[in-house]
Design an enzyme around this catalytic site. Sequence first.
Site, short mmCIF file in Angstrom:
data_model
loop_
_atom_site.label_atom_id
_atom_site.label_comp_id
_atom_site.label_asym_id
_atom_site.label_seq_id
_atom_site.Cartn_x
_atom_site.Cartn_y
_atom_site.Cartn_z
N HIS A 282 0.83 -1.22 0.00
CA HIS A 282 0.00 0.00 0.00
C HIS A 282 0.86 1.27 0.00
O HIS A 282 0.45 2.31 0.52
CB HIS A 282 -0.95 0.04 1.20
CG HIS A 282 -1.69 -1.25 1.41
ND1 HIS A 282 -2.93 -1.48 0.86
CD2 HIS A 282 -1.34 -2.39 2.05
CE1 HIS A 282 -3.33 -2.71 1.20
NE2 HIS A 282 -2.37 -3.29 1.92
N SER B 227 16.29 19.88 -17.26
CA SER B 227 15.15 20.74 -17.53
C SER B 227 15.63 21.97 -18.26
O SER B 227 16.73 22.47 -18.01
CB SER B 227 14.50 21.12 -16.19
OG SER B 227 13.83 22.37 -16.32
N LYS C 140 17.73 20.36 -12.09
CA LYS C 140 17.01 19.12 -12.34
C LYS C 140 17.82 18.05 -13.05
O LYS C 140 18.58 18.33 -13.97
CB LYS C 140 15.77 19.41 -13.18
CG LYS C 140 14.76 20.25 -12.46
CD LYS C 140 13.86 19.43 -11.59
CE LYS C 140 12.69 18.99 -12.42
NZ LYS C 140 11.74 18.25 -11.61
N GLU D 41 10.73 7.10 -17.17
CA GLU D 41 9.40 7.69 -17.41
C GLU D 41 8.89 7.28 -18.79
O GLU D 41 7.71 7.00 -18.98
CB GLU D 41 9.46 9.21 -17.30
CG GLU D 41 9.73 9.70 -15.88
CD GLU D 41 10.04 11.19 -15.87
OE1 GLU D 41 9.16 11.98 -16.23
OE2 GLU D 41 11.18 11.55 -15.51
#
Length: 463
Positions: free
Chosen positions: A156, A277, A283, A290
């Site tokens: 969970h 980025s 970043k 992804e």
Amino acid sequence: MPKLWGGRFTKSVTKLMGEFNDSLPFDKRLWEEEIEASGAYAAALAKAGVLSKSEQKKVAGALAEIGREFSAGKFEFRPEDEDIHTAIERRLVEKIGEPGKRIHTGRSRNEQVATDERIFLKSADIEVTELIRELQLQVRDLARKTTDDILPSYTHLQQAQLIRLGHYFMSLFFMLENDRQRLEDLEKRIDVLPLGSGAVAGSTIKLDRGLMKKALGFAELSPNSIAAVSDRDFINEFLFAAAQTLVHLSRFAEDLIMWSSTEFSFVELDDAYSTGSSMMPQKKNPDSLELIRGKVARTIANLNALLTLQKGLPLTYSKDLQEDKEPLFDSVDTLTSSLKVFAGVVATLKVRRQNLLRNTDDSIYATDIADYLVGKGLPFREAHSVVGRLVLTGAESQKRLRDFTAAELRAISELFDDNYHKIFDPKRSVERHDVYGGTSLKRVEEQIDLAGKMLAKKKLRRR
Ligand code: ARG
């Protein structure tokens, strides 16, 4: 030039209809398969007496030349070429005339397309299976290097119990093993040759289908011409196996993406698999993972497209089936690149050992404490409730479980003794899970050994 089938028509198709009908823009990828299958077909025609020996030789020579034209990027398509089958037949006739015009005797594009797809998918299947194997090797290596690293597992997405990181990575190994076996298993259902089926009823020429089977390296001949030209179940099955493999990868991609966040900092991706980025200079984004997580969507869509395409489609061939190729190619390509990128991520992944237990508090030992009380004779359900109270008291008094005094513990249960404090040891905790498949060192090593045996078992292949 008129279409190959132009005789019955008094008008040609509109430009729009022509483009709508053509599959050449995508099925030209099957040129090698088409040439190979045409060569085998010509040999069967020669054996049946439709082509003379010398005509067959001419066909074989011209097909080889056409192959060289494709390899060199010099094959010129013409506006009347609808698909790869008509393009190659048209070129054959240009090159050698009459024998080229005989190649289609008793043959149909319905069987050609099914044949080309099967040849294509056989080798694509072998290639992706091999890529999975290579990824498994990387994963097993990483598991071996991280057996001594301990971290919380999650259920969970809440901290559950301590596990060895190597145990976690081996879970990926075994999921991939299922994927690999699935892809190997479906090969036998791809490995069936339709040639000789004609348009639907079987060829009118007495073709030696066994000769074509041998020449093309197929394991079986399709036993029913209707099924051979109608069915695409072998593509559906591959698309499921591809989507399932990527669904597996996507879950690990998700974990590693989370784990590379500042909040977790369990792992760091190599620069080679990250991007920056355009605006925020600090970043470093896990784009590789992804994208893998994102690309799963299209492979699921491809499976969905093929099942929907065939649902309720009347037997036998309908042009709808031309729509099977783009999803197939897309899933092959997506799976191939995703497996390669994932293997690169795994091979270069940095584990930040020092952070693995950084955000874990003593409540991760709650099951260990309950088991300890069970060891003292308390039924598990009661032990569960005692430890529940202990955790609640700890949370309310902001006290670590290991800091409870003997008196405080006794107030909760008489059964606590001096050994209580030994519980709060990560290694002890994982070592207690010493069951086949568990997270103790011996059991994880057992899994790594088993993995070696699984990888050593190589499938015997025909081509
Ligand atoms: N381009 C077609 C396909 O991809 C080949 C088969 C065409 N058959 C036909 N009867 N028109 O499915």
